[in-house]
Write an enzyme that holds these catalytic residues in place. Sequence first.
Site, PDB file in Angstrom:
ATOM      1  N   ASP A 250      -8.322   3.488  -8.382  1.00 30.47           N
ATOM      2  CA  ASP A 250      -7.063   3.245  -7.684  1.00 30.47           C
ATOM      3  C   ASP A 250      -5.912   3.820  -8.504  1.00 30.47           C
ATOM      4  O   ASP A 250      -6.085   4.879  -9.141  1.00 30.47           O
ATOM      5  CB  ASP A 250      -6.898   1.735  -7.453  1.00 30.47           C
ATOM      6  CG  ASP A 250      -6.136   1.423  -6.187  1.00 30.47           C
ATOM      7  OD1 ASP A 250      -4.916   1.631  -6.181  1.00 30.47           O
ATOM      8  OD2 ASP A 250      -6.763   0.975  -5.209  1.00 30.47           O
ATOM      9  N   HIS A 282      -0.699  -0.571  -6.791  1.00 27.79           N
ATOM     10  CA  HIS A 282      -1.831  -0.939  -5.939  1.00 27.79           C
ATOM     11  C   HIS A 282      -3.043  -1.404  -6.739  1.00 27.79           C
ATOM     12  O   HIS A 282      -3.701  -2.396  -6.399  1.00 27.79           O
ATOM     13  CB  HIS A 282      -2.167   0.278  -5.081  1.00 27.79           C
ATOM     14  CG  HIS A 282      -2.984   0.011  -3.863  1.00 27.79           C
ATOM     15  ND1 HIS A 282      -4.335   0.236  -3.815  1.00 27.79           N
ATOM     16  CD2 HIS A 282      -2.630  -0.448  -2.644  1.00 27.79           C
ATOM     17  CE1 HIS A 282      -4.791  -0.049  -2.602  1.00 27.79           C
ATOM     18  NE2 HIS A 282      -3.773  -0.477  -1.866  1.00 27.79           N
ATOM     19  N   SER A 454      -7.016  -2.772   1.964  1.00 27.45           N
ATOM     20  CA  SER A 454      -6.962  -2.629   0.503  1.00 27.45           C
ATOM     21  C   SER A 454      -7.231  -3.955  -0.180  1.00 27.45           C
ATOM     22  O   SER A 454      -7.864  -3.999  -1.244  1.00 27.45           O
ATOM     23  CB  SER A 454      -5.589  -2.115   0.072  1.00 27.45           C
ATOM     24  OG  SER A 454      -5.442  -0.761   0.393  1.00 27.45           O
TER      25      SER A 454
END
Length: 894
Positions: A250, A282, A454
Amino acid sequence: MKNFPRDMKHSSGAPLLLDPTRLLLSFQRPLARADLDLLLGGLDLFLENGDVEPPVPGETVNHTNTRFWVQARRAINQERFEVIEKAAMALGLEWIGPVYRLAGESGRRALMTPLPNVIVVRFREREGITTDLRAAVAGAAAGAGIQVEPVLQEVQEKSRYLNGFRYFLITNVQQVNAYQLRQRLEETNSQLIADVQFETMPLITPTSIAPNDTLFAQQWDMTRIQAGGAGTTGWDLGTGAASVVVCVLDTGCDLTHPDLVFSTPGINLGTMMPDGSPTGNHGTACAGIAAATFNNGLGVSGVAGNARIMPVAFQNWSDTEVAAGINWASANGADVISMSFGNNGWSHALIDPAIQSAFNNDVVMCVATHNYNSGITYPATNALVIAVGASDEVDNRKTPSSPDMENWGSNFGPQISVVAPGVHIPTTDRQGSAGYNTSAGTAGDYTLTFNGTSSATPHVAGLAALIRSLYPTLSNVQIRALIEHSAQKTGVVAYAEVAGYPNGTWNQEMGYGRINVLRALDAADVMIKDAPSDTGAEPFTGGNFWDFSDIVVRITDDNVFVPSDPLQSKNVERGQANYIYVRVTNNGPRAARNVTVSTRITPYVGLEFVYPQDWTQVNAMHVSPAPVTTSFAAIPPGGTALAKFRIEAAQTETLYGWVSGNGWHPCLLASVNADNDYAFATAVLTGTVPTTRSNNLAQRNLSLIDVLANASASFPFIAGNLYNAERVMTLVIDRSRLPQAMPLLLSIDDDGSAFPLVDFETVPSDVEPIEDECGDSSVVFLERTRIRTRLGCCAGVMTLEKGSRFDCLVTHKLGKVSVVGGEVILRGGKRYVDVKGSQVSVRMEKAPNAIYALSLRTTIPSTAAQGEQFMIEVAQQNTQGTTVGGAAMVYVVK
């Protein structure tokens, strides 16, 4: 055991009853397990563990490094107690405690030991009343006839925190124990002593894990997937192992976050140099969901909070970085890769080989489906990864109309595997004002509203890490199957059996369902093998599932179980009891609890069976044998158990087949279930081909008949099923094991005389009546009607109320027949198929919900030697060409 009372009263008032088969051994110093095992083995004792009683999810025996719960196979008397005590003294025994069961409670959670070496006393605070216990003890001991005065030692640090009670150790507990002393103190010192209690130690650790992380109360997602929360949850079974590594592929992670622990500093995919520091917000949020540190009094708990995180940071989000990141993670020890991204513009040629390489390296890969409320994005479309969608707070697929009012939807389609919570997820954030939560200081270390597929994906990655921690020998394929099998069937969209989705019912919005951590960690998989080669993979494709399944019938109860040999499963013997054996295997990673087996005998050879009717009904067509050994408290992983049933002598008379020279053909159906076989509990198996779709169901349809050389032989059977509404069926006849010159005819128009108790005219009550040749199916009486008639030898009047009906019984005949590998011939006005090829296909038109009597007829060669075998197989296929059942006959020359 003489110094232990048989019963006492618990502080709640409930009785405590002595368990004479259990003891608590306490040693003066930590004891090595090898020394303990040697001691117990010599005393015919065994350590209390999950194998003694049916294991309960999350149940942990409360052993310490000096105290051990042990059990005997028979009650321990005083003589044996003294032998145990003497032997244990050599290893530094401190004392032996009795074990009591609290009345009104069930299972091992009811077992406990009031410690024999501790007495807890509260004195009366009254003027003139001494608080010196020694005099009271001396007087109590003398009054009880105790020869040795108890020696007491107060532990003041414990007394200090006991709200007025004082904590005393009895240092000469072998001579005087707390049970003897308490009774006398209560009886003789009521003015001095207000209360006397024991210190009680439970056999089972009494925790139901809920971590002390400060934001756990807001982690609705962890409660929903049964990772944590009230009651028994997945975290009671495991919280992850430090040896298991979850790569968060990520934007990197906050490497100094106090709630995240890393296996390595990681790498930046732009520079291909260390480290995996954040290139965005993220990755830190994803990492916290997968593996934020468990129970550290800080922030949140990840699904696998004791696993380690591998941070791999994108720089440019290119397809080369995706491929490089997967390969780097796989080469550097990742067990699981969490990928919360997707882009259909990336090159499959670059990324697919990396996925294949990681798959070959036994890595579990979890990929988000994306958040566009449309089709699934790449690389979640790759068949080797787990495609993860998002569920909302009411357990449906997240859509723009979900009650959270967020205008996005989880992508869905044919590649979806499972879903996990994806809205309002509390998780870790980059510290201070750098992340999603821009609050200054520690207030900014977490965010409470991380969303999207996600956030769903690291839930599944964390679950994969938990499974690998608890069951390290499982492969990535097995871990995925376990996640899919154990998923919970939530949402408003119906689940169904779908070809190409072998791990249970499925739909394209939720996949196999929303993940359930407890079920995945607790799952067993009980099965009855369809053949020796059956590994448990569904559907079974390893051969004819009716020939050599793990079911046999024996004429005596001799425990001989060789299902692969027809000679070891002979005919039922008329006029005596016979036995059915069913072998059950636990193919799952967890011990199977409360396993139950049931069987049915269909007293005819049938080619098709339908679940649940044929496995559950008890009537003239479904005989229930008497159970002998049909339930098992637990079957360990990889273990087997042999269920046993008895066919009573009287039942052999009703199990027809004794006419026209036909021996009785054992046509057997068996099923198995367990409390924690979650896949079978959620399966939808109504309809045909159930035995291939579920390894919990099995059938044995192999007959063995003794014949003479040059004798005529007939193999009667029934095709179709009362619950099959199709209008066409196909029979496939296999004569490859017969000599080429040996004749074989399929009789299409049999009269059913081989099955005298089967009513070929009966239409089941839940099926619409079928019209007869005149176009009439029934007569309905519009008014109350009286008919004068004779029944037997009695003449009288039969009254039919308004609305009564007379339904025509129809004798069905097979319609148009077409053959491949043979030909239709006529003999005596009846149709036969001359079966010439090694495999012959016979397609026949049929009435819906009808059954038909057919037979295969042959003549044994005159040259056949004694013991020679001739085998014929016939299978039935549905309109899609799928085999729905079959039967086999073995003729053995006498």
